[in-house]
Design a protein around this motif. Structure first.
Motif, PDB file in Angstrom:
ATOM      1  N   GLY A  80       0.848  -1.189   0.000  1.00 50.55           N
ATOM      2  CA  GLY A  80       0.000   0.000   0.000  1.00 50.55           C
ATOM      3  C   GLY A  80       0.879   1.233   0.000  1.00 50.55           C
ATOM      4  N   ARG A  81       2.006   1.130  -0.722  1.00 43.57           N
ATOM      5  CA  ARG A  81       2.978   2.223  -0.737  1.00 43.57           C
ATOM      6  C   ARG A  81       2.621   3.228  -1.817  1.00 43.57           C
ATOM      7  N   PRO A  82       2.626   4.534  -1.491  1.00 49.32           N
ATOM      8  CA  PRO A  82       2.349   5.539  -2.521  1.00 49.32           C
ATOM      9  C   PRO A  82       3.359   5.417  -3.671  1.00 49.32           C
ATOM     10  N   ASP A  88       4.745   7.495  -5.448  1.00 45.66           N
ATOM     11  CA  ASP A  88       5.800   8.514  -5.557  1.00 45.66           C
ATOM     12  C   ASP A  88       6.888   8.325  -4.497  1.00 45.66           C
ATOM     13  N   ASN A  89       6.906   7.169  -3.853  1.00 45.82           N
ATOM     14  CA  ASN A  89       7.948   6.892  -2.858  1.00 45.82           C
ATOM     15  C   ASN A  89       8.898   5.828  -3.415  1.00 45.82           C
ATOM     16  N   PRO A  90      10.100   6.270  -3.890  1.00 45.00           N
ATOM     17  CA  PRO A  90      10.994   5.349  -4.604  1.00 45.00           C
ATOM     18  C   PRO A  90      11.586   4.254  -3.726  1.00 45.00           C
ATOM     19  N   LEU A  91      12.088   3.210  -4.384  1.00 43.52           N
ATOM     20  CA  LEU A  91      12.622   2.036  -3.691  1.00 43.52           C
ATOM     21  C   LEU A  91      14.153   2.079  -3.654  1.00 43.52           C
ATOM     22  N   ASP A 108      15.380  10.556 -11.924  1.00 43.87           N
ATOM     23  CA  ASP A 108      16.522  10.102 -12.724  1.00 43.87           C
ATOM     24  C   ASP A 108      17.655   9.595 -11.847  1.00 43.87           C
ATOM     25  N   THR A 109      17.397   9.570 -10.551  1.00 42.91           N
ATOM     26  CA  THR A 109      18.396   9.039  -9.617  1.00 42.91           C
ATOM     27  C   THR A 109      17.871   7.732  -9.035  1.00 42.91           C
ATOM     28  N   VAL A 110      18.830   6.924  -8.550  1.00 44.88           N
ATOM     29  CA  VAL A 110      18.440   5.649  -7.933  1.00 44.88           C
ATOM     30  C   VAL A 110      19.171   5.486  -6.593  1.00 44.88           C
ATOM     31  N   ALA A 111      18.452   4.985  -5.613  1.00 48.81           N
ATOM     32  CA  ALA A 111      19.024   4.746  -4.280  1.00 48.81           C
ATOM     33  C   ALA A 111      19.583   3.324  -4.238  1.00 48.81           C
ATOM     34  N   VAL A 112      20.836   3.181  -3.769  1.00 43.69           N
ATOM     35  CA  VAL A 112      21.485   1.859  -3.773  1.00 43.69           C
ATOM     36  C   VAL A 112      22.151   1.586  -2.429  1.00 43.69           C
ATOM     37  N   ALA A 161      14.099  -3.385  -2.491  1.00 44.42           N
ATOM     38  CA  ALA A 161      13.520  -3.863  -1.237  1.00 44.42           C
ATOM     39  C   ALA A 161      13.237  -2.713  -0.282  1.00 44.42           C
ATOM     40  N   PRO A 162      11.976  -2.291  -0.218  1.00 43.92           N
ATOM     41  CA  PRO A 162      11.597  -1.368   0.855  1.00 43.92           C
ATOM     42  C   PRO A 162      11.364  -2.192   2.124  1.00 43.92           C
ATOM     43  N   SER A 163      11.102  -1.534   3.220  1.00 42.20           N
ATOM     44  CA  SER A 163      10.815  -2.267   4.446  1.00 42.20           C
ATOM     45  C   SER A 163       9.562  -3.133   4.254  1.00 42.20           C
ATOM     46  N   ALA A 164       9.587  -4.335   4.866  1.00 42.40           N
ATOM     47  CA  ALA A 164       8.548  -5.339   4.593  1.00 42.40           C
ATOM     48  C   ALA A 164       7.341  -5.192   5.520  1.00 42.40           C
ATOM     49  N   LEU A 223      19.370  12.602   3.740  1.00 44.44           N
ATOM     50  CA  LEU A 223      17.935  12.719   3.505  1.00 44.44           C
ATOM     51  C   LEU A 223      17.142  11.957   4.556  1.00 44.44           C
ATOM     52  N   ARG A 224      17.770  10.909   5.084  1.00 40.97           N
ATOM     53  CA  ARG A 224      17.131  10.165   6.185  1.00 40.97           C
ATOM     54  C   ARG A 224      18.233   9.743   7.145  1.00 40.97           C
ATOM     55  N   PRO A 225      18.179  10.172   8.428  1.00 42.61           N
ATOM     56  CA  PRO A 225      19.228   9.766   9.359  1.00 42.61           C
ATOM     57  C   PRO A 225      19.099   8.293   9.728  1.00 42.61           C
ATOM     58  N   PRO A 238      12.466  18.154  -3.127  1.00 43.07           N
ATOM     59  CA  PRO A 238      12.161  17.127  -4.109  1.00 43.07           C
ATOM     60  C   PRO A 238      12.958  15.850  -3.873  1.00 43.07           C
ATOM     61  N   GLN A 239      13.894  15.868  -2.872  1.00 43.77           N
ATOM     62  CA  GLN A 239      14.880  14.788  -2.914  1.00 43.77           C
ATOM     63  C   GLN A 239      14.465  13.458  -2.293  1.00 43.77           C
ATOM     64  N   ALA A 240      13.800  13.460  -1.163  1.00 41.48           N
ATOM     65  CA  ALA A 240      13.478  12.193  -0.500  1.00 41.48           C
ATOM     66  C   ALA A 240      11.976  12.066  -0.294  1.00 41.48           C
ATOM     67  N   PRO A 241      11.298  11.756  -1.366  1.00 41.07           N
ATOM     68  CA  PRO A 241       9.840  11.778  -1.335  1.00 41.07           C
ATOM     69  C   PRO A 241       9.260  10.968  -0.179  1.00 41.07           C
ATOM     70  N   GLY A 242       9.959   9.901   0.207  1.00 41.18           N
ATOM     71  CA  GLY A 242       9.396   8.997   1.211  1.00 41.18           C
ATOM     72  C   GLY A 242       9.245   9.611   2.580  1.00 41.18           C
ATOM     73  N   MET A 243       9.998  10.678   2.875  1.00 42.86           N
ATOM     74  CA  MET A 243      10.018  11.181   4.228  1.00 42.86           C
ATOM     75  C   MET A 243       8.774  12.000   4.587  1.00 42.86           C
TER      76      MET A 243
HETATM   77  P1  AMP Z   1      12.227   2.380   2.502  1.00 39.78           P
HETATM   78  O1  AMP Z   1      12.462   1.577   1.279  1.00 39.78           O
HETATM   79  O2  AMP Z   1      10.859   2.213   3.054  1.00 39.78           O
HETATM   80  O3  AMP Z   1      13.319   2.204   3.498  1.00 39.78           O
HETATM   81  O4  AMP Z   1      12.319   3.905   2.018  1.00 39.78           O
HETATM   82  C1  AMP Z   1      13.318   4.306   1.113  1.00 39.78           C
HETATM   83  C2  AMP Z   1      13.696   5.727   1.355  1.00 39.78           C
HETATM   84  O5  AMP Z   1      14.696   6.135   0.422  1.00 39.78           O
HETATM   85  C3  AMP Z   1      12.528   6.691   1.201  1.00 39.78           C
HETATM   86  O6  AMP Z   1      12.575   7.696   2.185  1.00 39.78           O
HETATM   87  C4  AMP Z   1      12.769   7.271  -0.188  1.00 39.78           C
HETATM   88  O7  AMP Z   1      12.190   8.531  -0.374  1.00 39.78           O
HETATM   89  C5  AMP Z   1      14.291   7.325  -0.255  1.00 39.78           C
HETATM   90  N1  AMP Z   1      14.738   7.263  -1.652  1.00 39.78           N
HETATM   91  C6  AMP Z   1      14.682   6.203  -2.477  1.00 39.78           C
HETATM   92  N2  AMP Z   1      15.126   6.518  -3.712  1.00 39.78           N
HETATM   93  C7  AMP Z   1      15.453   7.816  -3.667  1.00 39.78           C
HETATM   94  C8  AMP Z   1      15.975   8.731  -4.640  1.00 39.78           C
HETATM   95  N3  AMP Z   1      16.221   8.379  -5.887  1.00 39.78           N
HETATM   96  N4  AMP Z   1      16.197   9.994  -4.224  1.00 39.78           N
HETATM   97  C9  AMP Z   1      15.947  10.366  -2.949  1.00 39.78           C
HETATM   98  N5  AMP Z   1      15.456   9.540  -1.996  1.00 39.78           N
HETATM   99  C10 AMP Z   1      15.211   8.293  -2.354  1.00 39.78           C
END
Ligand code: AMP
Ligand code: MG
Length: 347
Positions: free
Chosen positions: A60-62, A64-67, A119-123, A144-147, A197-199, A226-231
């Protein structure tokens, strides 16, 4: 409804054979939950849009919250990122494998579903042996986001994943309690200064020591966009109402006791506080976060205790704020989110 299987594994064992079934499920586009050193992840291969879409649907993840993509080798990094800056090389050398997520310019192979259109990816390269072995035999980077269900506290034990996702995914790998207990630190260098973006448990001070430059902490409203949509979403919250009391220790205890007295008619009030203060509260429903001297342990216990509040049918949870130093910054961040902004400051 799927029949959700729990596979119990010990992190210390060589689990390559036991993980074959999990790897096959992932390769065929199914979701598998697995332990990492931060929290449990809900895995899907990064190169199947169908599998990625399932992740958003199941949680049920929005959209606009990237993985975060998880890798086990530097060859896998080459598949998904366009360039690796020298700063990132230093950070990877110091903190990978481990709980640090870095934001890179993405390669075309990475779907916009995974990056929520960015255009960016979190790794991240996790250090947990089960996560590493699963990534190795699957041989495809895993998103893998949190389960957990979106908005709930992240899972730090196999049974937390079961609580949220039973019937929704075919397999949960249960590797026991997660060591860090909080989600990874997320860092970007694609702004004027490096920005957290997230401590998380890799702290600002640790990153500054490696980069030899000032690192900023995104303010909650900066982190939203615009950087960490999930927060921006309310996160990590139990079903009960939460009030967070922050400030100097004796004043916090006094305020919580005052609230308890005023709330005489609310039956199921719980206090979530540190060991040092336990005896000072006029409350029988006390849940022990651990010692103020050991913030790492507080971090590791936090989500389990937030879920415990639900199991005990708490109506209201009063939480003691923590000192925002080192890893305390990450704990404070999660507590504030869990409170949905319901914060009393008594300093
Ligand atoms: P989670 O997978 O639930 O631990 O959440 C992943 C976190 O990483 C969220 O806060 C996202 O917004 C952040 N995140 C993932 N990809 C990006 C990205 N390309 N730029 C900025 N933040 C990102
Ligand atoms: Mg999450």
């Amino acid at each position: 409804m799927l029949n959700t299987k729990m596979l119990k594994l010990a992190a210390a064992d060589d689990n390559l054979d036991s993980l074959t079934e999990a790897a096959k499920l992932l390769q065929s586009g199914e979701l598998v939950a697995f332990p990492t050193e931060t929290v449990y992840g809900l895995g899907a291969v990064y190169n199947s849009d169908q599998a990625l879409a399932k992740v958003f649907q199941v949680k049920g993840r929005p959209a606009d919250n990237p993985l975060i993509l998880h890798i086990w080798s530097y060859q896998q990094l080459d598949l998904i990122v366009k360039e690796v800056s020298p700063k990132y090389e230093r950070l990877m050398k110091e903190f990978w494998p481990g709980p640090l997520t870095l934001i890179f310019p993405k390669k075309e192979a990475v779907s916009y579903l995974a990056t929520a259109g960015l255009d960016t990816v979190a790794v991240r390269m996790p250090s947990h042996p089960i996560a590493r072995q699963l990534l190795e035999i699957t041989d495809i980077p895993i998103a893998a986001p949190s389960a957990n269900l979106s908005g709930r506290p992240s899972p730090t034990k196999g049974e937390h994943v079961f609580e949220d996702l039973n019937g929704k995914i075919p397999l949960i790998i249960d590797g026991g309690a997660c060591e860090a207990g909080l989600e990874s630190t997320v860092l970007t260098i694609y702004s004027e200064h490096p920005v957290i973006l997230r401590p998380g448990s890799i702290t600002k001070e640790m990153i500054e020591a490696t980069l030899q430059e000032v690192v900023q902490l995104a303010m909650p409203d900066q982190a939203d966009k615009p950087q960490a949509p999930g927060m921006k979403y309310r996160h990590y919250a139990p079903k009960a109402a939460v009030t967070l009391v922050e400030g100097e220790n004796t004043k916090v205890v006094a305020k919580i006791n005052q609230l308890l007295a005023e709330l005489d008619n609310v039956k199921r009030v719980f206090v979530l506080g540190t060991a040092e203060n336990e005896a000072k509260y006029h409350c029988t429903n006390f849940l022990n976060l651990g010692s103020q001297a050991k913030p790492g342990e507080v971090a590791a216990r936090l989500y389990d205790l937030l879920r415990r509040c639900d199991q005990l049918n708490a109506e209201l949870v009063l939480i003691e704020g923590v000192s925002a130093k080192g890893i305390g910054v990450a704990i404070e961040n999660r507590l504030r989110k869990a409170s949905g902004g319901n914060i009393i400051n008594v300093s």
